[in-house]
Design a protein around this motif. Structure first.
Motif, mmCIF file in Angstrom:
data_model
loop_
_atom_site.group_PDB
_atom_site.id
_atom_site.type_symbol
_atom_site.label_atom_id
_atom_site.label_comp_id
_atom_site.label_asym_id
_atom_site.label_seq_id
_atom_site.Cartn_x
_atom_site.Cartn_y
_atom_site.Cartn_z
ATOM 1 N N PRO A 1 0.808 -1.233 0.000
ATOM 2 C CA PRO A 1 0.000 0.000 0.000
ATOM 3 C C PRO A 1 0.834 1.272 0.000
ATOM 4 O O PRO A 1 1.941 1.302 0.534
ATOM 5 C CB PRO A 1 -0.797 -0.099 1.313
ATOM 6 N N SER A 2 0.295 2.310 -0.591
ATOM 7 C CA SER A 2 0.962 3.620 -0.621
ATOM 8 C C SER A 2 -0.067 4.689 -0.973
ATOM 9 O O SER A 2 -0.971 4.447 -1.769
ATOM 10 C CB SER A 2 2.064 3.615 -1.673
ATOM 11 N N THR A 3 0.086 5.843 -0.403
ATOM 12 C CA THR A 3 -0.699 7.009 -0.832
ATOM 13 C C THR A 3 0.245 8.052 -1.424
ATOM 14 O O THR A 3 0.188 8.384 -2.612
ATOM 15 C CB THR A 3 -1.467 7.622 0.366
ATOM 16 N N ARG A 4 1.153 8.562 -0.575
ATOM 17 C CA ARG A 4 2.027 9.657 -0.978
ATOM 18 C C ARG A 4 2.954 9.298 -2.139
ATOM 19 O O ARG A 4 3.053 10.019 -3.139
ATOM 20 C CB ARG A 4 2.901 10.124 0.208
ATOM 21 N N THR A 5 3.663 8.185 -1.991
ATOM 22 C CA THR A 5 4.687 7.852 -2.990
ATOM 23 C C THR A 5 4.042 7.562 -4.348
ATOM 24 O O THR A 5 4.486 8.082 -5.378
ATOM 25 C CB THR A 5 5.508 6.645 -2.513
ATOM 26 N N ARG B 1 7.338 -0.522 -5.704
ATOM 27 C CA ARG B 1 7.313 -0.718 -4.253
ATOM 28 C C ARG B 1 7.049 -2.198 -4.000
ATOM 29 O O ARG B 1 6.074 -2.762 -4.510
ATOM 30 C CB ARG B 1 6.217 0.105 -3.578
ATOM 31 N N HIS C 1 14.218 3.594 1.124
ATOM 32 C CA HIS C 1 13.184 4.402 0.461
ATOM 33 C C HIS C 1 13.901 5.701 0.045
ATOM 34 O O HIS C 1 13.689 6.765 0.608
ATOM 35 C CB HIS C 1 12.065 4.674 1.469
ATOM 36 N N GLN D 1 12.191 9.095 -0.657
ATOM 37 C CA GLN D 1 11.662 9.740 0.549
ATOM 38 C C GLN D 1 12.769 10.506 1.281
ATOM 39 O O GLN D 1 12.576 11.641 1.707
ATOM 40 C CB GLN D 1 11.049 8.680 1.483
ATOM 41 N N PRO E 1 7.433 11.033 7.689
ATOM 42 C CA PRO E 1 7.253 10.622 6.285
ATOM 43 C C PRO E 1 5.824 10.205 5.962
ATOM 44 O O PRO E 1 5.455 10.123 4.795
ATOM 45 C CB PRO E 1 8.210 9.425 6.154
ATOM 46 N N GLY E 2 5.018 9.935 7.005
ATOM 47 C CA GLY E 2 3.648 9.470 6.798
ATOM 48 C C GLY E 2 3.638 7.981 6.442
ATOM 49 O O GLY E 2 4.658 7.451 6.012
ATOM 50 N N PRO E 3 2.520 7.317 6.615
ATOM 51 C CA PRO E 3 1.312 7.820 7.248
ATOM 52 C C PRO E 3 1.485 7.968 8.757
ATOM 53 O O PRO E 3 2.252 7.216 9.355
ATOM 54 C CB PRO E 3 0.263 6.739 6.925
HETATM 55 N N1 CP Z 1 6.063 8.035 3.065
HETATM 56 C C1 CP Z 1 5.474 7.076 2.344
HETATM 57 O O1 CP Z 1 6.134 6.211 1.757
HETATM 58 O O2 CP Z 1 4.111 7.131 2.328
HETATM 59 P P1 CP Z 1 3.207 6.141 1.489
HETATM 60 O O3 CP Z 1 3.361 4.763 2.106
HETATM 61 O O4 CP Z 1 1.804 6.661 1.612
HETATM 62 O O5 CP Z 1 3.693 6.132 0.084
#
Ligand code: CP
Length: 300
Positions: A50-54, A104, A132, A135, A256-258
């Protein structure tokens, strides 16, 4: 003669001057949008975790270049569900000749070996607990915007360092930039091999640092018999109103989130003017665009 392919799987072999050129390219793209040079080409975003930002920032970067995005999102509805291997899946997508692959995946994929088999740039978008790199680059790009020169600055990383691919890439990058890293967290969250500065008490680490980066408590990567609970972690290592005082007025806050709200960070820290979490996300688009453009052979 065509130049060597530019891929980014680790920062281990990147020179300080190359890293400086990544920063300068990203800064240039922030000031002035680049040309839509990617017309007719696509970039494959293969996200097996899972990922949102990347994922969305790579997708946004692809659009800014004029490329289409081929997105595989957590592999749902793909032939992985029928037993196809991860490597076969990637090789099949590569056969469609995208201009670059952004991947990823977990530690079980050998991304370096894969890069040797393919004749297109590969970008590590978060690889198990190994690294990463994009990031780490966007985090330091964010701090550079505040500080100008990064050399001599001190960054405190708090929390689940041992399971953090982000921290792994920060370790690779910080030495090249002349940034000192200090760690703070429960003993079971810190790498045993760490020889640098570490702090038992969060307040001492914050007073030492110029910026603090809180990491997500990765509940899913811990054994069920982990003694330390969420509330104990929050009380000893969570950033709260006292942390804002300990950090000092000029200290910056990153994550870095989440974010696990009420675990690593309290509401008052999230909304504090020194908190750069959304700035990190914005800088991520420019950094990833700069790297993709380089992968596509552009001189910036
Ligand atoms: N920082 C980061 O990798 O966030 P995501 O998992 O949402 O991509």
């Amino acid at each position: 003669m065509p130049g060597a392919l530019f891929s980014l799987i680790t920062l281990k072999n990147s020179s300080p001057s190359e890293i400086e050129s990544f920063f300068q390219s990203a800064e240039k793209l922030q000031q002035q949008p680049g040309a839509l040079t990617g017309s007719g080409r696509s970039i494959a975003l293969l996200f097996f975790e899972p990922s949102t930002r990347t994922r969305l920032s790579f997708e946004s970067a692809a659009h800014r270049i004029g490329c289409g995005a081929l997105v595989m999102d957590v592999a749902q509805g793909t032939s992985l569900e029928k037993g196809e291997t991860l490597e076969d899946t990637i090789l099949n997508v590569a056969a469609m000749k995208p201009a670059a692959l952004v991947i990823r995946a977990g530690d079980d994929l050998d991304m370096s070996l894969l890069a040797q088999k393919l004749s297109m740039p590969i970008f590590n978008a978060g690889w198990g607990m190994r690294g990463h790199p994009t990031q780490a680059l966007l985090d330091f790009l964010t701090l550079r915007k505040q500080w100008g020169d990064l050399a001599g600055k001190k960054l405190l990383i708090v929390g689940d360092v041992k399971h953090s691919r982000v921290a792994a890439s920060h370790f690779e990058l910080a030495t090249k930039l002349g940034v000192e890293i200090g760690l703070c967290g429960p003993k079971e969250f810190l790498p045993q091999s760490w020889l640098g500065k570490s702090f038992v008490r969060l307040s001492e680490g914050l007073q030492w640092s110029d910026a603090v980066m809180a990491l997500r408590f990765q509940f899913e990567r811990h054994d069920k018999d982990l003694v330390l609970g969420r509330e104990q972690f929050r009380a000893e290592y969570g950033l709260n109103s006292q942390s804002l005082k300990d950090l000092g007025e000029k200290g910056w806050i990153l994550h870095p989130g989440p974010v696990n709200h009420g675990v690593e960070i309290e509401t008052e820290v999230f909304s504090d003017a020194r908190c750069l979490i959304f700035e990190q996300v914005e800088q991520g688009v420019y950094m990833r665009e700069a790297l993709l453009r380089r992968g596509l052979g552009e001189q910036l």
